[in-house]
Design a protein around this motif. Structure first.
Motif, PDB file in Angstrom:
ATOM      1  N   LEU A   1     -10.021   6.230   1.899  1.00 30.67           N
ATOM      2  CA  LEU A   1      -9.940   7.588   2.424  1.00 30.67           C
ATOM      3  C   LEU A   1     -10.490   7.557   3.840  1.00 30.67           C
ATOM      4  O   LEU A   1     -11.596   7.044   4.076  1.00 30.67           O
ATOM      5  CB  LEU A   1     -10.758   8.549   1.562  1.00 30.67           C
ATOM      6  CG  LEU A   1     -10.530  10.048   1.742  1.00 30.67           C
ATOM      7  CD1 LEU A   1      -9.103  10.422   1.354  1.00 30.67           C
ATOM      8  CD2 LEU A   1     -11.530  10.835   0.901  1.00 30.67           C
ATOM      9  N   LYS A   2      -9.713   8.070   4.817  1.00 27.97           N
ATOM     10  CA  LYS A   2     -10.136   8.019   6.216  1.00 27.97           C
ATOM     11  C   LYS A   2      -9.856   9.353   6.903  1.00 27.97           C
ATOM     12  O   LYS A   2      -8.826   9.986   6.660  1.00 27.97           O
ATOM     13  CB  LYS A   2      -9.406   6.890   6.965  1.00 27.97           C
ATOM     14  CG  LYS A   2      -9.867   6.747   8.409  1.00 27.97           C
ATOM     15  CD  LYS A   2      -9.319   5.471   9.052  1.00 27.97           C
ATOM     16  CE  LYS A   2      -7.878   5.574   9.377  1.00 27.97           C
ATOM     17  NZ  LYS A   2      -7.398   4.410  10.187  1.00 27.97           N
ATOM     18  N   TYR A   3     -10.777   9.728   7.765  1.00 28.56           N
ATOM     19  CA  TYR A   3     -10.617  10.965   8.549  1.00 28.56           C
ATOM     20  C   TYR A   3     -10.689  10.618  10.023  1.00 28.56           C
ATOM     21  O   TYR A   3     -11.680  10.021  10.482  1.00 28.56           O
ATOM     22  CB  TYR A   3     -11.686  11.994   8.190  1.00 28.56           C
ATOM     23  CG  TYR A   3     -11.556  13.273   8.965  1.00 28.56           C
ATOM     24  CD1 TYR A   3     -10.444  14.098   8.798  1.00 28.56           C
ATOM     25  CD2 TYR A   3     -12.530  13.668   9.873  1.00 28.56           C
ATOM     26  CE1 TYR A   3     -10.305  15.283   9.499  1.00 28.56           C
ATOM     27  CE2 TYR A   3     -12.418  14.852  10.592  1.00 28.56           C
ATOM     28  CZ  TYR A   3     -11.293  15.654  10.400  1.00 28.56           C
ATOM     29  OH  TYR A   3     -11.159  16.821  11.116  1.00 28.56           O
ATOM     30  N   ALA A   4      -9.657  10.974  10.774  1.00 33.09           N
ATOM     31  CA  ALA A   4      -9.593  10.710  12.210  1.00 33.09           C
ATOM     32  C   ALA A   4      -9.685  12.019  12.972  1.00 33.09           C
ATOM     33  O   ALA A   4      -9.061  13.023  12.577  1.00 33.09           O
ATOM     34  CB  ALA A   4      -8.307   9.979  12.568  1.00 33.09           C
TER      35      ALA A   4
ATOM     36  N   THR B   1      -6.282  10.864   5.775  1.00 34.45           N
ATOM     37  CA  THR B   1      -5.284  10.021   5.127  1.00 34.45           C
ATOM     38  C   THR B   1      -5.914   9.333   3.913  1.00 34.45           C
ATOM     39  O   THR B   1      -7.110   9.052   3.896  1.00 34.45           O
ATOM     40  CB  THR B   1      -4.715   8.956   6.078  1.00 34.45           C
ATOM     41  OG1 THR B   1      -5.794   8.171   6.614  1.00 34.45           O
ATOM     42  CG2 THR B   1      -3.938   9.602   7.220  1.00 34.45           C
ATOM     43  N   ALA B   2      -5.084   9.054   2.925  1.00 31.80           N
ATOM     44  CA  ALA B   2      -5.527   8.349   1.727  1.00 31.80           C
ATOM     45  C   ALA B   2      -4.590   7.181   1.477  1.00 31.80           C
ATOM     46  O   ALA B   2      -3.415   7.198   1.864  1.00 31.80           O
ATOM     47  CB  ALA B   2      -5.524   9.298   0.525  1.00 31.80           C
ATOM     48  N   SER B   3      -5.110   6.141   0.819  1.00 32.73           N
ATOM     49  CA  SER B   3      -4.279   4.980   0.538  1.00 32.73           C
ATOM     50  C   SER B   3      -4.668   4.340  -0.785  1.00 32.73           C
ATOM     51  O   SER B   3      -5.820   4.415  -1.228  1.00 32.73           O
ATOM     52  CB  SER B   3      -4.409   3.940   1.661  1.00 32.73           C
ATOM     53  OG  SER B   3      -5.744   3.464   1.760  1.00 32.73           O
ATOM     54  N   LEU B   4      -3.688   3.712  -1.397  1.00 32.42           N
ATOM     55  CA  LEU B   4      -3.891   2.925  -2.606  1.00 32.42           C
ATOM     56  C   LEU B   4      -3.115   1.630  -2.420  1.00 32.42           C
ATOM     57  O   LEU B   4      -1.892   1.647  -2.250  1.00 32.42           O
ATOM     58  CB  LEU B   4      -3.378   3.675  -3.837  1.00 32.42           C
ATOM     59  CG  LEU B   4      -3.361   2.868  -5.151  1.00 32.42           C
ATOM     60  CD1 LEU B   4      -4.767   2.422  -5.534  1.00 32.42           C
ATOM     61  CD2 LEU B   4      -2.719   3.687  -6.274  1.00 32.42           C
TER      62      LEU B   4
ATOM     63  N   ALA C   1       0.834  -1.207   0.000  1.00 35.71           N
ATOM     64  CA  ALA C   1       0.000   0.000   0.000  1.00 35.71           C
ATOM     65  C   ALA C   1       0.865   1.252   0.000  1.00 35.71           C
ATOM     66  O   ALA C   1       1.923   1.305   0.649  1.00 35.71           O
ATOM     67  CB  ALA C   1      -0.918   0.012   1.217  1.00 35.71           C
ATOM     68  N   LEU C   2       0.387   2.242  -0.714  1.00 37.39           N
ATOM     69  CA  LEU C   2       0.979   3.579  -0.692  1.00 37.39           C
ATOM     70  C   LEU C   2       0.010   4.484   0.047  1.00 37.39           C
ATOM     71  O   LEU C   2      -1.159   4.591  -0.330  1.00 37.39           O
ATOM     72  CB  LEU C   2       1.200   4.094  -2.111  1.00 37.39           C
ATOM     73  CG  LEU C   2       1.736   5.530  -2.225  1.00 37.39           C
ATOM     74  CD1 LEU C   2       3.146   5.622  -1.665  1.00 37.39           C
ATOM     75  CD2 LEU C   2       1.707   5.992  -3.690  1.00 37.39           C
ATOM     76  N   GLY C   3       0.479   5.104   1.125  1.00 32.40           N
ATOM     77  CA  GLY C   3      -0.372   5.977   1.918  1.00 32.40           C
ATOM     78  C   GLY C   3       0.091   7.417   1.876  1.00 32.40           C
ATOM     79  O   GLY C   3       1.269   7.695   1.619  1.00 32.40           O
ATOM     80  N   TYR C   4      -0.844   8.332   2.108  1.00 36.25           N
ATOM     81  CA  TYR C   4      -0.496   9.749   2.187  1.00 36.25           C
ATOM     82  C   TYR C   4      -1.243  10.390   3.345  1.00 36.25           C
ATOM     83  O   TYR C   4      -2.464  10.232   3.483  1.00 36.25           O
ATOM     84  CB  TYR C   4      -0.837  10.502   0.902  1.00 36.25           C
ATOM     85  CG  TYR C   4      -0.412  11.950   0.950  1.00 36.25           C
ATOM     86  CD1 TYR C   4       0.935  12.292   0.887  1.00 36.25           C
ATOM     87  CD2 TYR C   4      -1.345  12.967   1.111  1.00 36.25           C
ATOM     88  CE1 TYR C   4       1.330  13.621   0.970  1.00 36.25           C
ATOM     89  CE2 TYR C   4      -0.951  14.294   1.193  1.00 36.25           C
ATOM     90  CZ  TYR C   4       0.394  14.613   1.127  1.00 36.25           C
ATOM     91  OH  TYR C   4       0.790  15.924   1.222  1.00 36.25           O
ATOM     92  N   ASP C   5      -0.507  11.092   4.199  1.00 35.01           N
ATOM     93  CA  ASP C   5      -1.068  11.782   5.353  1.00 35.01           C
ATOM     94  C   ASP C   5      -1.155  13.274   5.048  1.00 35.01           C
ATOM     95  O   ASP C   5      -0.138  13.936   4.824  1.00 35.01           O
ATOM     96  CB  ASP C   5      -0.172  11.534   6.574  1.00 35.01           C
ATOM     97  CG  ASP C   5      -0.758  12.096   7.859  1.00 35.01           C
ATOM     98  OD1 ASP C   5      -1.769  12.829   7.796  1.00 35.01           O
ATOM     99  OD2 ASP C   5      -0.204  11.793   8.936  1.00 35.01           O
TER     100      ASP C   5
END
Length: 241
Positions: free
Chosen positions: A237-240, A207-210, A197-201
């Motif tokens: 796509l997640k929001y904390a 945060t987003a991930s592929l 997985a490639l994630g971006y904060d």
């Protein structure tokens, strides 16, 4: 008079320092998260018939290391199996501590599928233990009930190795993963799963991930015949907060 002013100023600075330290280490934290994925893959197998899913959770963590939480996701596999539930609800709790350079996490997790109405109850309880050293985490999960509706499957286990590598200060990270699911008394349902997985904060809770996900098992099929463990890309796509 000047000395008294200096004493008062020093006292205020000291008090402010103590307050800042106290504020930085609360006794507990309560956090929430909501998200959406293009496909809910769990241990490599699609739980949502290769379709999008909505997800969210709540976590309570105490400074002592104890924590509890709950998480939920929309699913399709229970209805595909002839049941009557479209949601998974997880409840978990455990304890985290350090053993030298290794971060240890032990706990229990219960998966609920309300109103499932399957022949074998899919509700599952697992005990788990994980160790984190540097970027890598090795985790073992052991089912103390039947596993996800498989008959006579108590004692099944899942072993996985996951690592997270930040890419400098860019906000990007790369997370490779490999896991093995053993379904007791059912070798045809046992398998190995892989992902990267490639994630971006975004630094604001978002945060987003592929991820690219795959398994070596072709026996998990949707009613339309599609392989639920086939290789594929998953966007998240997640929001904390």
């Amino acid at each position: 008079m000047k000395s008294k002013a200096l004493v008062l100023l020093s006292s205020l600075v000291f008090a402010g320092s103590v307050f800042a330290q106290t504020a930085a280490t609360p006794d507990y934290t309560l956090s929430y998260n909501v998200g959406v994925v293009s496909d809910y893959r769990y241990r490599g197998i699609s739980q949502s018939r290769l379709k999008p899913a909505l997800q969210g959770g709540v976590d309570f963590a105490h400074s002592s290391g104890f924590y509890v939480g709950t998480w939920a996701s929309t699913i399709k596999w229970i209805k595909d199996a002839g049941g009557d539930s479209n949601v998974e609800i997880d409840v978990y709790g455990g304890y985290k501590f350090n053993a030298g350079p290794v971060g240890v996490d032990v706990g229990a997790l219960r998966y609920f599928y309300p109103g499932s109405s399957l022949g074998v109850n899919p509700d599952t309880t697992e005990l788990y233990a994980a160790g984190t050293w540097g970027p890598a985490t090795l985790k073992y999960s052991h089912a103390v009930t039947n596993l996800f509706g498989f008959a006579d499957s108590k004692g099944s286990y899942y072993l996985d190795l996951t690592a997270t590598f930040p890419i400098g200060e860019s906000g990007f990270s790369v997370t490779p993963h490999i896991g093995y699911q053993k379904v007791k008394n059912n070798s045809a349902a046992s398998y190995t799963d892989y992902s990267i997985a490639l994630g971006y904060d975004f630094k604001n809770g978002l945060t987003a991930s592929l991820a690219w996900v795959d398994t070596d098992n072709n026996s998990y099929l949707a009613p339309n015949g599609k392989n639920l463990g086939k290789s594929g890309a998953v966007l998240g796509l997640k929001y904390a907060f």
